[in-house]
Each structure stands twice: as C-alpha cells, then as structure tokens.
Design a protein around this motif. Structure first.
Motif, PDB file in Angstrom:
ATOM      1  N   SER A 111       0.824  -1.289  -0.103  1.00  0.00           N
ATOM      2  CA  SER A 111       0.000   0.238   0.014  1.00  0.00           C
ATOM      3  C   SER A 111       0.938   1.277  -0.145  1.00  0.00           C
ATOM      4  CB  SER A 111      -0.778   0.047   1.127  1.00  0.00           C
ATOM      5  OG  SER A 111      -1.684   1.071   1.121  1.00  0.00           O
ATOM      6  N   ALA A 155       0.494   3.670   1.611  1.00  0.00           N
ATOM      7  CA  ALA A 155       0.000   4.186   2.956  1.00  0.00           C
ATOM      8  C   ALA A 155       1.295   3.659   4.049  1.00  0.00           C
ATOM      9  CB  ALA A 155      -1.277   3.893   3.501  1.00  0.00           C
ATOM     10  N   ALA A 156       1.827   2.766   3.614  1.00  0.00           N
ATOM     11  CA  ALA A 156       2.786   1.987   4.837  1.00  0.00           C
ATOM     12  C   ALA A 156       3.740   1.122   4.026  1.00  0.00           C
ATOM     13  CB  ALA A 156       2.016   1.598   5.958  1.00  0.00           C
ATOM     14  N   ILE A 186     -10.633   0.661  -1.166  1.00  0.00           N
ATOM     15  CA  ILE A 186     -10.567   1.668  -0.062  1.00  0.00           C
ATOM     16  C   ILE A 186     -12.056   1.266   0.504  1.00  0.00           C
ATOM     17  CG2 ILE A 186     -11.022   4.008   0.535  1.00  0.00           C
ATOM     18  CD1 ILE A 186      -9.286   4.691  -1.787  1.00  0.00           C
ATOM     19  N   TRP A 217      -3.389   1.641   8.493  1.00  0.00           N
ATOM     20  CA  TRP A 217      -2.918   2.827   7.756  1.00  0.00           C
ATOM     21  C   TRP A 217      -3.621   3.042   6.362  1.00  0.00           C
ATOM     22  CZ3 TRP A 217      -0.317   6.523   9.760  1.00  0.00           C
ATOM     23  CH2 TRP A 217       0.381   6.385  11.030  1.00  0.00           C
ATOM     24  N   SER A 218      -3.759   2.083   5.670  1.00  0.00           N
ATOM     25  CA  SER A 218      -4.481   2.352   4.378  1.00  0.00           C
ATOM     26  C   SER A 218      -5.655   2.939   4.528  1.00  0.00           C
ATOM     27  CB  SER A 218      -4.481   1.043   3.616  1.00  0.00           C
ATOM     28  OG  SER A 218      -3.096   0.474   3.308  1.00  0.00           O
ATOM     29  N   LYS A 231      -6.622   4.929   6.792  1.00  0.00           N
ATOM     30  CA  LYS A 231      -6.470   6.285   7.293  1.00  0.00           C
ATOM     31  C   LYS A 231      -6.081   7.378   6.279  1.00  0.00           C
ATOM     32  CE  LYS A 231      -5.062   5.169  12.088  1.00  0.00           C
ATOM     33  NZ  LYS A 231      -4.083   5.244  13.256  1.00  0.00           N
ATOM     34  N   LYS A 232      -5.167   6.690   5.342  1.00  0.00           N
ATOM     35  CA  LYS A 232      -4.868   7.405   4.089  1.00  0.00           C
ATOM     36  C   LYS A 232      -5.549   7.198   2.977  1.00  0.00           C
ATOM     37  CE  LYS A 232      -0.573   7.938   6.162  1.00  0.00           C
ATOM     38  NZ  LYS A 232       0.859   8.859   6.080  1.00  0.00           N
ATOM     39  N   ASN A 233      -6.882   6.631   3.087  1.00  0.00           N
ATOM     40  CA  ASN A 233      -7.571   6.122   1.652  1.00  0.00           C
ATOM     41  C   ASN A 233      -6.736   5.550   0.341  1.00  0.00           C
ATOM     42  OD1 ASN A 233     -10.080   6.921   2.680  1.00  0.00           O
ATOM     43  ND2 ASN A 233      -9.454   9.100   2.344  1.00  0.00           N
ATOM     44  N   LYS A 234      -6.321   4.500   0.969  1.00  0.00           N
ATOM     45  CA  LYS A 234      -5.147   3.827  -0.029  1.00  0.00           C
ATOM     46  C   LYS A 234      -5.628   2.725  -0.155  1.00  0.00           C
ATOM     47  CE  LYS A 234      -2.670   7.479  -1.167  1.00  0.00           C
ATOM     48  NZ  LYS A 234      -2.943   8.216  -2.382  1.00  0.00           N
TER      49      LYS A 234
END
Length: 110
Positions: free
Chosen positions: A7, A9-10, A39, A98-99, A101-104
């Motif tokens: 991702s 995001a992380a 998402i 994390w994904s 939270k970051k919309n990924k």
C-alpha cells in the motif's frame, strides 16, 4: 512462495503464501496470486481480521498449559516455535488500518 501486501500508505508486509492465503480468506477475499482490498472494502476486512484475532486469543486463553502447541512442523519436517494467528495478523492489520486512514487500497502479489 512469498506474498507481499503493498500500500502507498505504509511499508510492505511479506508472508509465506499459506499464511497470506489464510489472511485473505479471513478478510473475505479469494486466495489468489494477485488481488486488492479496495478502500471501500477496508473497514470490513479490518473488522473480520480483528474478530479473528480476538477469537484466536480467546481460544488460546481457554487451553490448559499443556494443551497449546509449542512447535509446528515445517514442510521439510523440521519444527519451529508455534506462531499464533494474532501474531501473524498484526502486521497486516496495521497495514490495513494505515491504508484506511490514508484512503489507499492494499494490493498483493508474488
């Protein structure tokens, strides 16, 4: 074989295929060589994985001291310390969170 969950995001989460396929099934995904948790699918995947972790911890807490598995057999016949579902799922669960939270989305492949 190795499966890598990715991702933007992380960092990547790398698992052996048998463990990765179990995680996919728990999340409600087909155990395929490549795939995606969109998402929109992330909240349900996170909830299912968290529920499996809670259930695993509860099951292990109810075992007598002599009952829990102390070793697992490997494909080549060796043995190694047992790793619980909760221990295996946490890195992937963190990646999913994390994904979200970051919309990924989260993808996987070999």
């Amino acid at each position: 074989m190795i499966v890598t969950f990715k991702s933007p995001a992380a960092g990547d989460v790398i698992m052996f295929a048998d463990v990765a396929h179990l995680m996919m099934e728990i999340m409600g995904k087909d155990a395929t060589a490549t795939g995606i948790v969109t998402i929109e699918q992330l909240p349900a995947a996170i909830a299912r994985l968290r529920a499996a972790v809670v259930a695993d911890k509860a099951r292990r807490a109810n075992l007598a001291d002599e009952d829990p598995p102390h070793n697992e057999a490997t494909e080549d016949g060796d043995k190694h310390d047992h790793v619980s579902l909760a221990q295996r799922a946490v890195p992937l669960l963190e990646l999913l969170e994390w994904s979200l939270k970051k919309n990924k989305p989260v993808t996987w492949g070999v």
